[in-house]
Write a protein that holds these residues in place. Structure first.
Motif, short mmCIF file in Angstrom:
data_model
loop_
_atom_site.label_atom_id
_atom_site.label_comp_id
_atom_site.label_asym_id
_atom_site.label_seq_id
_atom_site.Cartn_x
_atom_site.Cartn_y
_atom_site.Cartn_z
N THR A 63 -0.81 -3.10 -5.27
CA THR A 63 -0.43 -4.44 -5.72
C THR A 63 0.69 -4.47 -6.74
O THR A 63 1.40 -5.46 -6.84
CB THR A 63 -1.65 -5.16 -6.32
OG1 THR A 63 -2.14 -4.42 -7.45
CG2 THR A 63 -2.77 -5.29 -5.29
N ASP A 64 0.87 -3.41 -7.53
CA ASP A 64 1.91 -3.42 -8.55
C ASP A 64 3.29 -3.40 -7.91
O ASP A 64 3.54 -2.67 -6.95
CB ASP A 64 1.73 -2.21 -9.46
CG ASP A 64 2.70 -2.25 -10.64
OD1 ASP A 64 3.76 -1.61 -10.56
OD2 ASP A 64 2.39 -2.94 -11.63
N SER A 65 4.20 -4.20 -8.44
CA SER A 65 5.53 -4.33 -7.85
C SER A 65 6.32 -3.03 -7.89
O SER A 65 7.19 -2.79 -7.05
CB SER A 65 6.32 -5.43 -8.58
OG SER A 65 6.42 -5.13 -9.97
N TYR A 66 6.02 -2.16 -8.87
CA TYR A 66 6.73 -0.89 -8.97
C TYR A 66 6.27 0.11 -7.92
O TYR A 66 7.06 0.92 -7.43
CB TYR A 66 6.53 -0.30 -10.37
CG TYR A 66 7.22 1.02 -10.58
CD1 TYR A 66 8.57 1.08 -10.87
CD2 TYR A 66 6.51 2.22 -10.50
CE1 TYR A 66 9.21 2.29 -11.07
CE2 TYR A 66 7.13 3.45 -10.70
CZ TYR A 66 8.49 3.48 -10.99
OH TYR A 66 9.12 4.68 -11.18
N TRP A 67 4.98 0.06 -7.54
CA TRP A 67 4.42 1.06 -6.65
C TRP A 67 4.26 0.59 -5.21
O TRP A 67 4.40 1.39 -4.28
CB TRP A 67 3.04 1.50 -7.18
CG TRP A 67 3.10 2.30 -8.43
CD1 TRP A 67 2.81 1.87 -9.70
CD2 TRP A 67 3.50 3.67 -8.55
NE1 TRP A 67 2.99 2.88 -10.59
CE2 TRP A 67 3.42 4.00 -9.93
CE3 TRP A 67 3.93 4.63 -7.64
CZ2 TRP A 67 3.73 5.26 -10.40
CZ3 TRP A 67 4.24 5.89 -8.11
CH2 TRP A 67 4.15 6.20 -9.48
N THR A 264 6.15 11.69 -6.98
CA THR A 264 5.33 11.05 -8.00
C THR A 264 4.62 12.08 -8.87
O THR A 264 4.57 11.94 -10.10
CB THR A 264 4.28 10.13 -7.33
OG1 THR A 264 4.96 9.16 -6.53
CG2 THR A 264 3.44 9.42 -8.37
N PHE A 265 4.08 13.10 -8.26
CA PHE A 265 3.28 14.08 -9.00
C PHE A 265 4.16 14.94 -9.91
O PHE A 265 3.84 15.13 -11.09
CB PHE A 265 2.52 14.97 -8.01
CG PHE A 265 1.40 15.75 -8.64
CD1 PHE A 265 0.09 15.30 -8.56
CD2 PHE A 265 1.65 16.93 -9.31
CE1 PHE A 265 -0.95 16.01 -9.15
CE2 PHE A 265 0.62 17.65 -9.91
CZ PHE A 265 -0.69 17.18 -9.82
N PHE A 266 5.26 15.46 -9.37
CA PHE A 266 6.09 16.40 -10.12
C PHE A 266 7.28 15.75 -10.82
O PHE A 266 7.89 16.37 -11.68
CB PHE A 266 6.60 17.51 -9.19
CG PHE A 266 5.50 18.37 -8.63
CD1 PHE A 266 4.89 19.33 -9.42
CD2 PHE A 266 5.07 18.21 -7.33
CE1 PHE A 266 3.87 20.12 -8.91
CE2 PHE A 266 4.05 18.99 -6.81
CZ PHE A 266 3.45 19.95 -7.60
#
Length: 309
Positions: A63-67, A264-266
């Motif tokens: 739901t977040d616009s960034y993700w 995303t992780f690294f």
């Protein structure tokens, strides 16, 4: 000669020895999965320490616009990647298996080896070589197309957002088409010759023999190939990373869940690493694959077992 009473203790001792090994192997395989799912339920607190947040990370991802934009883009690209494999790789693999199963085909062993050979190549080699071949600056694809009168068809396919993902999917098809071919081929040669001879006596020959006799018998193998294709494609990462980098360019047009997870992780030059959101994306991948496998096992596989009975 050993009697059944003598063989039973031997089988029992083998089972006793194998049971702990299987248990340890299962724990080793499942522990990273559960630890990743556990990490996805935590976030970074004000002091930087992990804080339990429950399913908040999954809510943020969706739901977040960034993700949500990157996630849905990567998921859609994964679906397209999978559909291309299902519509191109598997039908061609079945066709090649049918041709190789013909008893009078000369050079069958050579063709079988040559078609399976790309499967044994490293992703790094495949990605690097095809990037060289398709390069507008020093690649040979433009010259090869021009030699057969198709030079006007050439374009920088890996550099255009509309064609990069399809091009990489077709490269992946080229590399792995040997797997469905060999699995279906093994199923075809296992069909009893007596059954084929009886079909020939009844007038079922040629292409009708394939569709009426062979195809119904190899449906279970086709189902296995399909679920392996699904799992493999939704775990894909190496080829796109080697060819397009962690940013999966151009303009994230080749971004899939695997590259999004890695980025995303690294972290990368555009963002800092976030292990908790990375674990959340890994959890989403696990749930997607688990749902697909369950649909196959409880839907397709049960229908195939009923059909065989």
């Amino acid at each position: 000669m050993a009697t059944s009473a003598q063989r039973k203790p031997i089988r029992w001792h083998i089972g006793v020895l194998l049971a702990p090994a299987i248990l340890i192997y299962t724990v080793i395989m499942l522990l990273p999965v559960f630890d990743s799912l556990r990490m996805s339920l935590y976030g970074k607190g004000p002091d930087g320490a992990p804080v339990f947040v429950g399913l908040a990370n999954y809510t943020t991802l969706l739901t977040d616009s960034y993700w949500q934009g990157p996630f849905w883009n990567a998921l859609w690209n994964n679906v397209v990647f999978f559909i291309i494999h299902m519509l191109v790789q598997n039908p061609i693999g079945i066709l090649l298996a049918a041709l190789l199963s013909l008893g009078k085909l000369p050079g069958r062993e050579f063709y079988r080896t040559a078609l399976f050979l790309p499967t044994m190549l490293s992703f790094v080699i495949v990605g690097f070589v095809w990037k060289l071949i398709l390069s507008p600056a020093w690649g040979v694809s433009k010259t090869l197309l021009g030699s057969v009168g198709l030079g006007s068809w050439f374009a920088p396919w890996l550099g255009q957002p509309d064609t990069a993902l399809i091009t990489l999917a077709l490269i992946s098809v080229w590399q792995f088409i040997g797997l469905p071919m060999m699995l279906i081929y093994a199923a075809m040669i296992a069909i009893p010759d007596e059954l084929m001879e009886a079909a020939s006596c009844d007038g079922v020959t040629g292409i009708n023999q394939f569709f009426k006799i062979k195809l119904p018998l190899i449906w279970p193998s086709i189902g296995v190939v399909s679920i392996l294709t699904f799992v493999g494609n939704f775990n894909a990462f190496d080829l796109i990373y080697v060819s397009q980098g962690a940013l999966a360019g151009p303009n994230f047009s080749t971004d899939i869940l695997g590259t999004l997870l890695y980025r995303t992780f690294f972290g990368n030059q555009l963002q800092a690493g976030d292990p908790f959101m990375g674990a959340t994306i890994a959890g989403a991948m696990f749930l997607i694959i688990l749902c697909g496998v369950c649909v196959y096992l409880y839907g397709v596989q049960r229908r195939l077992a009923y059909y065989q009975m």
